[in-house]
Write a protein that holds these residues in place. Structure first.
Motif, mmCIF file in Angstrom:
data_model
loop_
_atom_site.group_PDB
_atom_site.id
_atom_site.type_symbol
_atom_site.label_atom_id
_atom_site.label_comp_id
_atom_site.label_asym_id
_atom_site.label_seq_id
_atom_site.Cartn_x
_atom_site.Cartn_y
_atom_site.Cartn_z
ATOM 1 N N VAL A 194 0.834 -1.210 0.000
ATOM 2 C CA VAL A 194 0.000 0.000 0.000
ATOM 3 C C VAL A 194 0.864 1.253 0.000
ATOM 4 O O VAL A 194 0.562 2.236 -0.692
ATOM 5 C CB VAL A 194 -0.961 -0.013 1.208
ATOM 6 C CG1 VAL A 194 -1.741 1.293 1.287
ATOM 7 C CG2 VAL A 194 -1.913 -1.192 1.115
ATOM 8 N N ASP A 195 1.956 1.251 0.756
ATOM 9 C CA ASP A 195 2.836 2.427 0.792
ATOM 10 C C ASP A 195 3.446 2.706 -0.579
ATOM 11 O O ASP A 195 3.652 3.863 -0.951
ATOM 12 C CB ASP A 195 3.939 2.227 1.826
ATOM 13 C CG ASP A 195 3.428 2.376 3.256
ATOM 14 O OD1 ASP A 195 2.363 2.995 3.443
ATOM 15 O OD2 ASP A 195 4.090 1.874 4.185
ATOM 16 N N ARG A 196 3.736 1.656 -1.333
ATOM 17 C CA ARG A 196 4.296 1.859 -2.674
ATOM 18 C C ARG A 196 3.251 2.376 -3.656
ATOM 19 O O ARG A 196 3.599 2.996 -4.656
ATOM 20 C CB ARG A 196 4.875 0.537 -3.210
ATOM 21 C CG ARG A 196 6.135 0.066 -2.507
ATOM 22 C CD ARG A 196 6.942 -0.863 -3.409
ATOM 23 N NE ARG A 196 6.131 -1.940 -3.935
ATOM 24 C CZ ARG A 196 6.089 -3.169 -3.434
ATOM 25 N NH1 ARG A 196 6.799 -3.468 -2.362
ATOM 26 N NH2 ARG A 196 5.324 -4.098 -3.982
ATOM 27 N N ALA A 197 1.969 2.128 -3.372
ATOM 28 C CA ALA A 197 0.916 2.523 -4.305
ATOM 29 C C ALA A 197 0.664 4.021 -4.321
ATOM 30 O O ALA A 197 0.084 4.541 -5.281
ATOM 31 C CB ALA A 197 -0.380 1.779 -3.964
ATOM 32 N N GLY A 198 1.058 4.733 -3.278
ATOM 33 C CA GLY A 198 0.874 6.177 -3.256
ATOM 34 C C GLY A 198 -0.534 6.578 -2.892
ATOM 35 O O GLY A 198 -1.301 5.818 -2.284
#
Length: 630
Positions: free
Chosen positions: A420-424
């Motif tokens: 989720v953190d990588r998804a922005g």
């Protein structure tokens, strides 16, 4: 034999005669005598969970179960024996009498016998568990001791009497001397103890956590003894649900000691005990009848590390960290027991003083934000209002730490958070199958890693409250297109989380740059920093000592813009401020152009000719050895 006993014996004999039986006769008529004795002396009723009880008329307001070790059956046998000159009733007569009395109890209106504490109007009644039935009544106006309880209580073999509270100094200060914890932790403990005497709300599980030698077990035993003394205040984890229900049904407060692993069934059972539980079991000696054990309890637990807790259990914990006790401060157990016994009555009095104040302000307490244990949080807010403490903030921080511990112990949760953190800002919308495919999968799957999409969706549902606590929203209300209409999971990081993540990245980058710019110690040969470990000195442009040109441009600037450290300026520096490492930030006020990269080798030292390093974003280059400017 005393006069009262003689009077009681004569009365029993008269009751037996009124029942149409000769006291000297034996046989089935004993059952009639027992029933007559019971109906004359006791009020019979059923509890709401279907258990028959009898309470003595004009006596202590204590409900006696019809059967059991200290029940009405044994009391009737004793009375009958006294009334019949020592003649003991037969087991068949007692059994027949109990059957009749159960029918009498079933015809009465049901009543609720309480354990240790009960509500009474706007106040609380605490059973001292004495044979006389004494109690303490706490109201918003104060507390008082009473000879007879205004509410009905029941007892169990696990209960011990509480001492009568006595106002003798500051009982909370005496308790503080017995506890091995921080001031913040002690305030939380006091607030939890106050809430433990309020029966109609869920109580978080008090968890003492610390390494060996921190006094977890002894501290927990004393805390439980303050609320509900028992012959076994500390207990091992039960082997099954039935054993757990039996323990919990017969105590108001109990502690599980030295918990290292919490199984799934026990985790669920503890959660239900906090909010209210009921266990249904087959009645003894029957095939189709059942008994129900209903309870809501005050629980404590001691642990070094309980392992990966389930998220719903972690949200029901109030964790207090205990400090290691130095050997020179460790006290013998006999000394602690004596101090505790001496202070117990005073501790109760001070707690009841605080409880009365909390009951007075509690109706007017309103929370702008309601955490998971909202009723308990209101009690904390009331305690804070009375004492000027910050227990509510401490409790919220403790709950967040517990959730973080849960996620640290869940590899699948960590993988979801990373995804989720990588998804922005856009987040993710995907099915459970797609989620399982996209999360970073370890080479060796952990034990709790979901094996298929169904388990992945279920685990995500269970982790959702913990994920929301750290700023990841989970929404599974939408469905995919026909014909499959699969459940879609929307995972989005909140703006606060994204901002916090960005700040952490900036901080990490700044620390990395600072470490790169920091001077290294000389190597084994005694040489100073080289271009190999501080950048390429050959590639940099040498700085001129004058402000008339070079890479640094006009480094002299206006002396009024900054205050450098007062040091003597060598004549060959042509008046330029030398300063020191502690004033590197001062140089940031100088107007510089074409600033070199932080930590880059600038040029040779004018004294020892070793490479110099720039400290600070706009600081003058200095030699790491002799601290001279370039």
């Amino acid at each position: 034999m005393s006069d009262d006993e003689k009077t009681s014996k004569k009365r029993a004999e008269q009751i037996v005669k009124d029942a149409g039986a000769d006291p000297k006769e034996r046989g089935p008529s004993q059952a009639s005598q027992l029933v007559a004795l019971a109906r004359e002396r006791y009020e019979l009723f059923m509890s709401e969970d279907g258990r028959p009880y009898g309470v003595k008329k004009n006596g202590a307001n204590i409900a006696l179960p019809l059967r059991g070790k200290a029940g009405l059956r044994s009391q009737l046998a004793h009375i009958y024996t006294d009334a019949n000159g020592g003649s003991v009733p037969s087991q068949s007569a007692l059994a027949d009498a109990m059957t009749v009395l159960e029918g009498v109890a079933a015809s009465a209106d049901p009543r609720v016998p309480h354990v240790r504490v009960a509500r009474h109007g706007h106040g609380v009644v605490v059973d001292l568990a004495t044979a006389e039935g004494r109690c303490v009544v706490v109201t918003p106006d104060g507390w008082e001791r009473a000879a007879r309880s205004p509410v009905l209580f029941r007892r169990s073999g696990a209960m011990k009497p509480l001492p009568e509270p006595v106002s003798d100094g500051d009982g909370l200060a005496k308790l503080r001397d017995l506890m091995n914890m921080s001031e913040e932790g002690f305030h939380l403990l006091v607030a939890w103890l106050v809430a433990a005497f309020i029966p109609d709300l869920p109580h978080p599980i008090l968890t003492f956590r610390g390494e060996q030698g921190t006094g977890k077990s002894k501290g927990a035993a004393m805390v439980i003894g303050i609320v509900d003394p028992s012959g076994a205040p500390k207990r091992t984890a039960p082997r099954d649900v039935k054993a757990w229900a039996t323990q919990a049904f017969n105590s108001w407060a109990l502690c599980l000691d030295n918990v290292s692993v919490i199984s799934d069934w026990l985790s669920d059972a503890l959660c239900r005990a906090v909010t209210g539980d009921g266990i249904v079991d087959r009645a003894l000696y029957t095939d189709d009848d059942v008994v129900v054990l209903e309870f809501r309890r005050v629980l404590a637990m001691t642990t070094i590390d309980a392992g990966a807790l389930a998220g719903d259990l972690a949200e029901r914990l109030l964790t207090i960290e205990l400090h290691l006790i130095p050997d020179h401060k460790r006290r013998e157990e006999a000394e602690l027991d004596a101090a505790y016994a001496e202070a117990h009555a005073s501790i109760l009095a001070s707690l009841f003083d605080l409880l009365a104040q909390v009951l007075k302000v509690l109706p007017d307490v309103r929370l702008t934000e309601r955490p998971r244990m909202a009723d308990f949080a209101r009690v904390l807010a009331a305690v804070d209002q009375v004492k000027g403490w910050k227990t509510l903030d401490s409790y919220k921080a403790s709950a967040r730490d517990a959730v973080a511990d849960v996620l640290d112990g869940e590899p699948f949760a960590q993988a979801v958070v990373e995804l989720v953190d990588r998804a922005g800002a856009e987040g993710l919308t995907l099915t459970a199958t797609e989620l399982l495919e996209r999360v970073p999968t370890p080479e060796r799957l952990p034990k709790k890693w979901p094996k298929d999409s169904t388990r992945a969706g279920g685990q995500l549902k269970r982790l959702a409250p913990a994920l929301r606590t750290i700023g990841i929203e989970v929404d599974d209300s939408k469905r995919g297109p026909k014909p499959k209409k699969q459940r879609l999971y929307m995972l989005t990081a909140t703006e606060e989380r994204r901002s916090a993540q960005a700040e952490e990245r900036q901080k990490a980058e700044a620390e990395r740059r600072y470490e790169t710019a920091s001077p290294a110690s000389p190597n084994s040969s005694g040489s100073a920093v080289t271009s190999g470990n501080r950048g390429d000195a050959a590639g940099g442009t040498l700085a001129t000592p004058h402000g008339s040109g070079g890479t640094l441009g006009n480094a002299e600037g206006d002396a009024g813009l900054f205050a450098a450290s007062p040091q003597e300026t060598p004549s060959d520096l042509h008046g330029y401020g030398e300063g020191d490492a502690g004033t590197a930030g001062d140089a940031e006020m100088q107007p510089l152009s074409n600033v070199a990269t932080l930590g880059q080798s600038i040029g040779p030292c004018i004294q020892c000719r070793k490479p110099t390093i720039r400290y600070g974003a706009q600081g003058n280059p200095r030699c790491p050895d002799c601290r001279k400017a370039a």
